[in-house]
Design a protein around this motif. Structure first.
Motif, mmCIF file in Angstrom:
data_model
loop_
_atom_site.group_PDB
_atom_site.id
_atom_site.type_symbol
_atom_site.label_atom_id
_atom_site.label_comp_id
_atom_site.label_asym_id
_atom_site.label_seq_id
_atom_site.Cartn_x
_atom_site.Cartn_y
_atom_site.Cartn_z
ATOM 1 N N LYS B 2 42.889 -7.509 -63.321
ATOM 2 C CA LYS B 2 42.704 -8.759 -62.680
ATOM 3 C C LYS B 2 42.912 -8.652 -60.958
ATOM 4 N N ALA B 3 41.734 -9.192 -60.883
ATOM 5 C CA ALA B 3 41.317 -9.482 -58.698
ATOM 6 C C ALA B 3 41.889 -10.633 -58.569
ATOM 7 N N LYS B 4 42.110 -11.019 -57.983
ATOM 8 C CA LYS B 4 42.749 -12.761 -57.146
ATOM 9 C C LYS B 4 42.226 -12.962 -56.367
ATOM 10 N N ILE B 5 41.243 -13.113 -56.197
ATOM 11 C CA ILE B 5 40.084 -13.223 -54.906
ATOM 12 C C ILE B 5 39.926 -14.716 -53.644
ATOM 13 N N ILE B 6 40.302 -14.773 -52.815
ATOM 14 C CA ILE B 6 40.366 -15.624 -51.892
ATOM 15 C C ILE B 6 39.561 -15.461 -51.142
ATOM 16 N N SER B 52 38.746 2.554 -58.351
ATOM 17 C CA SER B 52 37.532 2.126 -58.440
ATOM 18 C C SER B 52 37.070 1.234 -58.496
ATOM 19 N N VAL B 53 38.432 -0.130 -58.777
ATOM 20 C CA VAL B 53 38.249 -1.458 -58.626
ATOM 21 C C VAL B 53 37.803 -1.750 -57.511
ATOM 22 N N ARG B 54 39.080 -1.538 -56.796
ATOM 23 C CA ARG B 54 39.460 -1.935 -55.412
ATOM 24 C C ARG B 54 38.391 -1.889 -54.515
ATOM 25 N N GLN B 55 37.714 -0.539 -54.758
ATOM 26 C CA GLN B 55 36.491 -0.252 -54.193
ATOM 27 C C GLN B 55 35.323 -1.738 -54.701
ATOM 28 N N ALA B 60 31.799 -5.500 -53.829
ATOM 29 C CA ALA B 60 30.821 -7.506 -54.363
ATOM 30 C C ALA B 60 31.476 -8.160 -53.382
ATOM 31 N N CYS B 61 32.376 -8.763 -52.844
ATOM 32 C CA CYS B 61 33.393 -9.885 -52.068
ATOM 33 C C CYS B 61 32.336 -9.282 -51.000
ATOM 34 N N HIS B 62 31.979 -8.619 -50.479
ATOM 35 C CA HIS B 62 31.226 -8.208 -48.650
ATOM 36 C C HIS B 62 29.575 -8.568 -49.310
ATOM 37 N N LYS B 63 29.132 -8.568 -50.718
ATOM 38 C CA LYS B 63 27.505 -8.666 -50.545
ATOM 39 C C LYS B 63 27.595 -10.198 -51.576
ATOM 40 N N LEU B 64 28.273 -10.097 -52.690
ATOM 41 C CA LEU B 64 27.698 -11.687 -52.947
ATOM 42 C C LEU B 64 29.028 -12.316 -53.082
ATOM 43 N N LEU B 65 30.144 -12.669 -52.916
ATOM 44 C CA LEU B 65 31.189 -13.158 -53.245
ATOM 45 C C LEU B 65 31.377 -14.254 -51.771
ATOM 46 N N SER B 66 30.704 -13.528 -50.573
ATOM 47 C CA SER B 66 31.561 -14.224 -49.845
ATOM 48 C C SER B 66 30.072 -13.581 -48.443
ATOM 49 N N ASN B 67 30.450 -15.161 -47.535
ATOM 50 C CA ASN B 67 29.291 -14.989 -46.297
ATOM 51 C C ASN B 67 30.329 -14.344 -45.287
ATOM 52 N N PRO B 68 29.850 -13.384 -44.820
ATOM 53 C CA PRO B 68 30.811 -13.100 -44.467
ATOM 54 C C PRO B 68 30.837 -12.895 -42.678
ATOM 55 N N VAL B 69 29.422 -13.957 -42.629
ATOM 56 C CA VAL B 69 29.615 -13.989 -41.081
ATOM 57 C C VAL B 69 30.314 -15.490 -41.118
ATOM 58 N N ILE B 70 30.379 -16.201 -41.865
ATOM 59 C CA ILE B 70 31.421 -17.465 -41.827
ATOM 60 C C ILE B 70 32.902 -17.618 -42.955
ATOM 61 N N GLU B 71 33.150 -16.064 -43.469
ATOM 62 C CA GLU B 71 34.020 -16.682 -44.688
ATOM 63 C C GLU B 71 35.010 -14.757 -43.959
ATOM 64 N N ASP B 72 35.894 -15.487 -44.533
ATOM 65 C CA ASP B 72 37.001 -14.368 -44.468
ATOM 66 C C ASP B 72 37.436 -14.329 -46.052
ATOM 67 N N TYR B 73 37.699 -12.928 -46.565
ATOM 68 C CA TYR B 73 37.541 -12.647 -47.487
ATOM 69 C C TYR B 73 39.750 -11.452 -48.194
ATOM 70 N N HIS B 74 40.204 -12.131 -48.405
ATOM 71 C CA HIS B 74 40.803 -10.556 -49.451
ATOM 72 C C HIS B 74 41.347 -11.209 -50.524
ATOM 73 N N PHE B 75 42.105 -10.085 -50.906
ATOM 74 C CA PHE B 75 41.965 -9.917 -52.559
ATOM 75 C C PHE B 75 43.417 -9.020 -52.937
ATOM 76 N N GLU B 76 43.363 -9.298 -54.592
ATOM 77 C CA GLU B 76 44.950 -8.766 -54.876
ATOM 78 C C GLU B 76 44.722 -8.566 -55.976
ATOM 79 N N LEU B 77 44.843 -7.327 -56.442
ATOM 80 C CA LEU B 77 44.696 -7.077 -58.049
ATOM 81 C C LEU B 77 45.951 -6.823 -58.640
ATOM 82 N N GLU B 78 46.017 -6.880 -60.194
ATOM 83 C CA GLU B 78 47.530 -7.016 -60.917
ATOM 84 C C GLU B 78 47.330 -6.672 -62.775
#
Lengths: 78, 78
Positions: B2-6, B52-55, B60-78
Motif C-alpha cells: 500500500k502506498a500512502k501519498i500526501i 519497482s513499486v516505489r519507482q 505516477a505522482c509526477h505525471k498524473l496525481l499531482s501538479n508539480p508546478v504548484i504541488e509537492d508530494y511525498h509517499f510511504e510504502l507499507e
C-alpha cells in the motif's frame, strides 16, 4: 503545534474519484493496481496545550472537516 | 503493498481552500488557529516488488496525481 489530519471515505462508501484514478493509472500502463482510495489531507497550525488542542481538533473534524456519515478521520499532533 | 501519498500545495502558492477552512474554524470559536493547508490523500494498493513499486508510484505522482508546478508530494510504502 501542528495537526495532520487524514480524511478518507468509509470502506463501504462508493469512491468514484478513486475508481477514476485507478482506471487512469491502468490506462497509463501501470500494472498491478488493485485499488485506489482518494481522501483529504489537512494541516492545521494551532497554538495551545496538547490535550486541549487534541480535543478541539477532534471536535472540528467531527463538526466541520469531515462528514462522519460517509468519512473516517484520524490525526496526529506534532 | 500500500502506498500512502500526501499531496500539498507548495508554500508559495495561494491556498484559498485552506484560508476558507481557517476562517470557518475561527467563526466556530476555535482559538489559536494560525494556518490551515488543504491537500489530497491517496491510498494505492499495488502489487509488485518494493523498489519497482516505489519507482512507479513516484512517476505516477509526477505525471498524473499531482501538479508539480504548484504541488509537492511525498509517499510511504507499507
Amino acid at each position: 503545534m501542528k495537526a495532520k489530519i487524514i480524511i478518507t471515505p468509509k470502506k463501504a462508501v462508493l469512491d468514484p474519484q478513486g475508481k477514476a484514478v485507478q482506471n487512469a493509472l491502468e490506462h497509463m500502463g501501470y500494472k498491478g493496481v488493485r485499488a485506489v482510495h482518494v481522501g483529504k489531507y489537512l494541516e492545521v497550525e494551532i497554538s495551545g496545550e496538547k490535550e486541549s488542542v487534541r480535543q478541539q481538533i477532534d471536535e472540528a473534524c467531527h463538526k466541520l472537516l469531515s462528514n462522519p456519515v460517509i468519512e473516517d478521520y484520524h490525526f496526529e499532533l506534532e
